[in-house]
Design a protein around this motif. Structure first.
Motif, PDB file in Angstrom:
ATOM      1  N   ALA A  65       0.853  -1.183   0.000  1.00 38.85           N
ATOM      2  CA  ALA A  65       0.000   0.000   0.000  1.00 38.85           C
ATOM      3  C   ALA A  65       0.890   1.234   0.000  1.00 38.85           C
ATOM      4  CB  ALA A  65      -0.893  -0.014   1.234  1.00 38.85           C
ATOM      5  N   ARG A  66       0.573   2.186  -0.891  1.00 39.96           N
ATOM      6  CA  ARG A  66       1.329   3.449  -0.955  1.00 39.96           C
ATOM      7  C   ARG A  66       0.389   4.600  -0.670  1.00 39.96           C
ATOM      8  NH1 ARG A  66       3.789   3.966  -6.675  1.00 39.96           N
ATOM      9  NH2 ARG A  66       4.609   5.869  -5.739  1.00 39.96           N
ATOM     10  N   PHE A  67       0.830   5.494   0.184  1.00 40.12           N
ATOM     11  CA  PHE A  67       0.012   6.664   0.502  1.00 40.12           C
ATOM     12  C   PHE A  67       0.565   7.886  -0.223  1.00 40.12           C
ATOM     13  CE2 PHE A  67      -0.770  10.562   2.821  1.00 40.12           C
ATOM     14  CZ  PHE A  67      -2.139  10.516   3.002  1.00 40.12           C
ATOM     15  N   GLN A  68      -0.316   8.658  -0.848  1.00 44.09           N
ATOM     16  CA  GLN A  68       0.121   9.889  -1.508  1.00 44.09           C
ATOM     17  C   GLN A  68      -0.863  11.037  -1.273  1.00 44.09           C
ATOM     18  OE1 GLN A  68       0.694   7.764  -5.362  1.00 44.09           O
ATOM     19  NE2 GLN A  68       2.407   9.184  -5.621  1.00 44.09           N
ATOM     20  N   CYS A  69      -0.319  12.231  -1.228  1.00 41.76           N
ATOM     21  CA  CYS A  69      -1.134  13.444  -1.180  1.00 41.76           C
ATOM     22  C   CYS A  69      -0.423  14.496  -2.004  1.00 41.76           C
ATOM     23  CB  CYS A  69      -1.290  13.926   0.255  1.00 41.76           C
ATOM     24  SG  CYS A  69      -2.055  15.556   0.391  1.00 41.76           S
ATOM     25  N   ASP A  70      -1.109  15.111  -2.936  1.00 37.08           N
ATOM     26  CA  ASP A  70      -0.471  16.109  -3.816  1.00 37.08           C
ATOM     27  C   ASP A  70       0.802  15.554  -4.444  1.00 37.08           C
ATOM     28  OD1 ASP A  70      -2.376  17.878  -3.037  1.00 37.08           O
ATOM     29  OD2 ASP A  70      -1.049  19.286  -2.035  1.00 37.08           O
ATOM     30  N   LYS A  71       0.815  14.287  -4.787  1.00 33.85           N
ATOM     31  CA  LYS A  71       1.996  13.633  -5.364  1.00 33.85           C
ATOM     32  C   LYS A  71       3.131  13.487  -4.355  1.00 33.85           C
ATOM     33  CE  LYS A  71       0.383  12.849  -9.362  1.00 33.85           C
ATOM     34  NZ  LYS A  71       0.427  13.747 -10.482  1.00 33.85           N
ATOM     35  N   MET A  72       2.910  13.862  -3.121  1.00 40.44           N
ATOM     36  CA  MET A  72       3.946  13.642  -2.115  1.00 40.44           C
ATOM     37  C   MET A  72       3.721  12.275  -1.492  1.00 40.44           C
ATOM     38  SD  MET A  72       4.368  17.293  -0.248  1.00 40.44           S
ATOM     39  CE  MET A  72       2.651  17.723  -0.213  1.00 40.44           C
ATOM     40  N   PHE A  75       5.639   8.385   3.314  1.00 47.19           N
ATOM     41  CA  PHE A  75       6.092   7.125   3.935  1.00 47.19           C
ATOM     42  C   PHE A  75       6.496   6.109   2.879  1.00 47.19           C
ATOM     43  CE2 PHE A  75       2.032   8.422   6.081  1.00 47.19           C
ATOM     44  CZ  PHE A  75       2.617   9.129   7.104  1.00 47.19           C
ATOM     45  N   LYS A  76       7.358   5.196   3.296  1.00 45.25           N
ATOM     46  CA  LYS A  76       7.639   4.054   2.434  1.00 45.25           C
ATOM     47  C   LYS A  76       6.425   3.130   2.442  1.00 45.25           C
ATOM     48  CE  LYS A  76      12.534   4.513   2.889  1.00 45.25           C
ATOM     49  NZ  LYS A  76      13.754   4.145   3.590  1.00 45.25           N
ATOM     50  N   PRO A  77       6.246   2.347   1.357  1.00 44.94           N
ATOM     51  CA  PRO A  77       5.056   1.496   1.274  1.00 44.94           C
ATOM     52  C   PRO A  77       4.995   0.490   2.416  1.00 44.94           C
ATOM     53  CG  PRO A  77       6.271   1.486  -0.793  1.00 44.94           C
ATOM     54  CD  PRO A  77       7.127   2.185   0.202  1.00 44.94           C
TER      55      PRO A  77
ATOM     56  N   PRO B 362      15.286  -0.118   3.055  1.00 41.07           N
ATOM     57  CA  PRO B 362      14.284  -0.120   4.122  1.00 41.07           C
ATOM     58  C   PRO B 362      14.760   0.651   5.351  1.00 41.07           C
ATOM     59  CG  PRO B 362      15.334  -2.261   3.970  1.00 41.07           C
ATOM     60  CD  PRO B 362      15.869  -1.452   2.828  1.00 41.07           C
ATOM     61  N   THR B 363      13.802   1.252   6.047  1.00 39.33           N
ATOM     62  CA  THR B 363      14.140   1.977   7.268  1.00 39.33           C
ATOM     63  C   THR B 363      14.408   0.976   8.375  1.00 39.33           C
ATOM     64  OG1 THR B 363      12.371   3.393   6.529  1.00 39.33           O
ATOM     65  CG2 THR B 363      13.395   3.965   8.612  1.00 39.33           C
ATOM     66  N   GLN B 364      15.392   1.277   9.201  1.00 35.63           N
ATOM     67  CA  GLN B 364      15.634   0.436  10.375  1.00 35.63           C
ATOM     68  C   GLN B 364      14.462   0.603  11.337  1.00 35.63           C
ATOM     69  OE1 GLN B 364      18.362  -1.591  11.089  1.00 35.63           O
ATOM     70  NE2 GLN B 364      18.894  -1.319   8.946  1.00 35.63           N
ATOM     71  N   GLN B 365      13.938  -0.488  11.816  1.00 34.50           N
ATOM     72  CA  GLN B 365      12.814  -0.344  12.740  1.00 34.50           C
ATOM     73  C   GLN B 365      13.243  -0.691  14.153  1.00 34.50           C
ATOM     74  OE1 GLN B 365       9.245  -2.289  11.553  1.00 34.50           O
ATOM     75  NE2 GLN B 365       9.011  -1.028   9.748  1.00 34.50           N
TER      76      GLN B 365
END
Lengths: 294, 365
Positions: A65-72, A75-77, B362-365
């Motif tokens: 799952a990828r989150f986007q707003c205004d193409k920003m 977070f990583k998926p 990947p980010t370290q968690q």
């Protein structure tokens, strides 16, 4: 297929696009009538956000799952099973990153008779369990995640969203309130297992009703302590509050003045507790009760 | 639905927005926020004394954007002083470029400008000295994959972006205006000598130099993601300039090249932004544009428009891809381009198969 919905979550309207059926199901389940079809909405949209598939054939093997707003894409998926939690965090991010017309403090906000207490706290302090408990025991939930403060005042605007329960508190809260509405579980997120709980009818019905902050309480759950309270001086409260204010540096001078104002007009405490009943009566009698004296 | 020309005219003729419906306003807000231009639009409107008629919702988003831009402005001013202190003695010149420079000069293009990074120019021979000095001050090179690292170090006109460890500000350290590999990099010492000026103790380019650089950055490039914002920069830079500005600009073109890029910029500003040019500039441009391929001019006109799914013209992703390819051809000799494209294609295919974030660490968690 991409599903589209409007989420009317006062004071904002979001346009949400998602490929994930689980996002739409949870959204409608938790927000109820506040979710409507785009064709039935004619008003202003503040933000357009999406939770979509990962690209490519990865989608077929291990969909994300990828989150986007205004193409920003802040977070990583995440794993597909965490898509709804991601939307919730994404909405938090959108508001925290853009809404500088409010001083935004990372905290829960609950009120009684128009008088509000904010609970800024780091993860793991039991804030959300506390929110779930108080919101079912005579307190009105304004927010579990963020206090929207009008700059230079003590006025807080509700932003009524689901309560984010983590790990052990999930089964605990479910056992207290089996008839409440919960989302599906998002397993193994960076916060551990996560379930969102619907805010409750009273909170939603009064979601445009502002309140005045009279108490700032830094809670810490400790299973070995029944109930301890420490007065906090204004300078310490200022520092602790500023650390939890997302956009206080963006507001610059106004941000500093706003935090000062807030601290000056409220009493601040640190509490350690394992008894929610005791904490509740302290809040009601001491924090709210003393408010008129100020 | 709004057309892209209507969005451009919201800047050049703010009174055109007075007839907008709430829906059109809503779309304008979303498009401009996406293009990082909401603050600029609002400040222009305010300067005209026309912000009073904005619907409440629009007003709120505009004010949010204004506050965020104001914060960036103070960050840039503060970082500039910090950079001067940190590396000022290590380099014969430390010149601020693009957005940061507009803000420092307080010229039109600084209006509501937001930045993703701060661009700085220093001579190539002091780069490594400056880089290690910055590292001591907490500026760290961003983590890149091996291929991109090599790309920067060997072929580019800048080193990989550096980021401040606690403040998060991103710094782009340049030693030229165009990639070394293009074979067109300019004699930067001489360029700086003729175009530099000092404002409040900080070095920047003069107005013509800024326009020249901005035009190169936009039209001799392979990235059109901020193209509309860059067009509004150019528009604000050229707005209310006198003859001297154009003489200087054309003199730069004959000394350092890139006349084509400057001509395209002026042509598009004339056609789409209603900029009035001196007569001799106008005829010079007509002649030069007449010799260019019509499709190329049209392509560049399209990809520098606002791009958004809420606009009649949509996101223009196909045209963008063509413009990016054009940029690569300009910047690299064919043998290098074939290698670079091959590498990028391989990586793109890997991403297509395994998802966009395959190379994301990947980010370290």
């Amino acid at each position: 297929m991409a599903h589209k919905r409007i989420l009317l979550c006062s004071p904002f309207a979001f346009h949400i696009t998602s490929h994930h059926q689980s996002v739409i199901d949870n959204l409608e389940n938790l927000y109820g009538k506040r979710v409507i079809q785009p064709e039935n909405y004619d008003g202003f949209i503040d933000y357009r956000v999406s939770v979509t598939h990962s690209g490519g054939i990865r989608r077929l093997i291990n969909d994300q799952a990828r989150f986007q707003c205004d193409k920003m894409e802040p977070f990583k998926p995440l794993n597909r099973s965490q898509a709804f939690a991601m939307l919730e965090w994404g909405l938090n991010w959108v508001v925290a990153a853009h809404e500088v017309s409010h001083l935004i403090i990372h905290s829960a906000v609950l009120a009684k008779d128009g008088k509000a207490v904010v609970f800024p706290a780091p993860p793991g302090s039991g804030k959300s369990t506390l929110t779930a408990y108080l919101s079912r025991n005579g307190w009105r939930l304004l927010s579990d995640e963020m206090a929207l403060i009008t700059p230079l005042t003590s006025t807080v605007t509700p932003f009524v969203r689901p309560v984010c329960l983590k790990n052990d508190s999930i089964s605990l809260v479910k056992s207290w309130y089996p008839d409440d509405v919960f989302s599906t579980i998002a397993k193994d997120t960076h916060k551990g297992d996560v379930v969102h709980m619907a805010p409750g009818d009273v909170a939603v019905a009064r979601d445009t009703e502002q309140a005045e902050v009279v108490g700032i309480v830094f809670p810490k759950y400790n299973k070995d302590v029944f109930f301890d309270v420490y007065d906090m001086d204004q300078a310490t409260a200022y520092t602790a509050l500023a650390e939890n204010a997302f956009n206080y540096t963006v507001l610059q001078e106004q941000g500093v003045k706003s935090v000062i104002k807030l601290v000056e007009n409220a009493s601040s405490f640190e509490v350690e507790y394992n008894s929610l009943e005791e904490l509740d009566s302290f809040l009601t009698e001491e924090v709210l009760g003393a408010a008129h004296v100020k | 639905m709004l057309s892209s020309q209507q969005v451009i005219e919201a800047f050049t003729q703010p009174e055109s927005t007075s007839s907008f419906t709430l829906h059109q306003w809503n779309d304008l807000v979303l498009v401009l926020r996406h293009e990082k231009l909401l603050a600029r639009f609002y400040l222009l409107l305010k300067n005209e004394g026309m912000s009073g008629f904005l619907p409440d919702n629009v007003q709120r988003h505009c004010k949010n954007a204004e506050t965020l831009a104001e914060k960036q402005r103070s960050v840039v001013l503060c970082e500039t002083q910090g950079l001067k202190q940190a590396i000022g003695n290590e380099t014969p010149y430390l010149l601020m470029l693009k957005g940061a420079a507009y803000t420092i000069c307080e010229n039109n293009a600084g209006l509501g400008r937001v930045y993703s990074d701060i661009d700085v120019l220093v001579p190539k021979n002091v780069i490594s000295k400056v880089e290690s000095r910055l590292a001591i001050q907490g500026w760290l090179s961003k983590e890149l994959d091996n291929y991109d690292e090599k790309y920067y170090r060997q072929w580019a006109h800048e080193i990989p972006p550096m980021q401040h460890g606690t403040r998060g500000t991103v710094l782009d350290l340049h030693h030229n205006m165009v990639p070394v590999i293009s074979g067109k990099s300019i004699d930067i010492e001489r360029f700086v000598a003729v175009t530099q000026r000092e404002v409040n103790g900080v070095l920047t380019l003069n107005d013509s130099g800024m326009f020249f650089h901005s035009a190169i950055h936009l039209f001799f490039n392979d990235d059109y993601s901020s193209a509309f914002r860059d067009m509004t920069d150019l528009w604000l830079l050229v707005k209310s300039q006198d003859e001297e500005f154009y003489h200087m600009l054309f003199a730069l073109c004959s000394d350092f090249g890139f006349k084509k890029e400057c001509v395209i910029a002026l042509y598009l500003l004339q056609m789409r932004y209603g900029v009035t040019l001196p007569e001799w500039v106008d005829s010079e441009i007509k002649e030069s544009v007449g010799k260019m391929s019509a499709w190329e001019v049209k392509l560049l006109s399209r990809v520098t428009e606002p791009k958004h799914s809420l606009l009649l013209s949509g996101e223009r992703s196909a045209l963008n891809t063509i413009a990016e390819a054009r940029g690569h051809f300009l910047k690299m000799p064919l043998n290098i381009l074939v290698y670079h494209t091959g590498m990028k294609l391989l990586r793109a295919m890997t991403k297509m198969v395994f998802g966009k974030h395959f190379f994301t660490k990947p980010t370290q968690q």
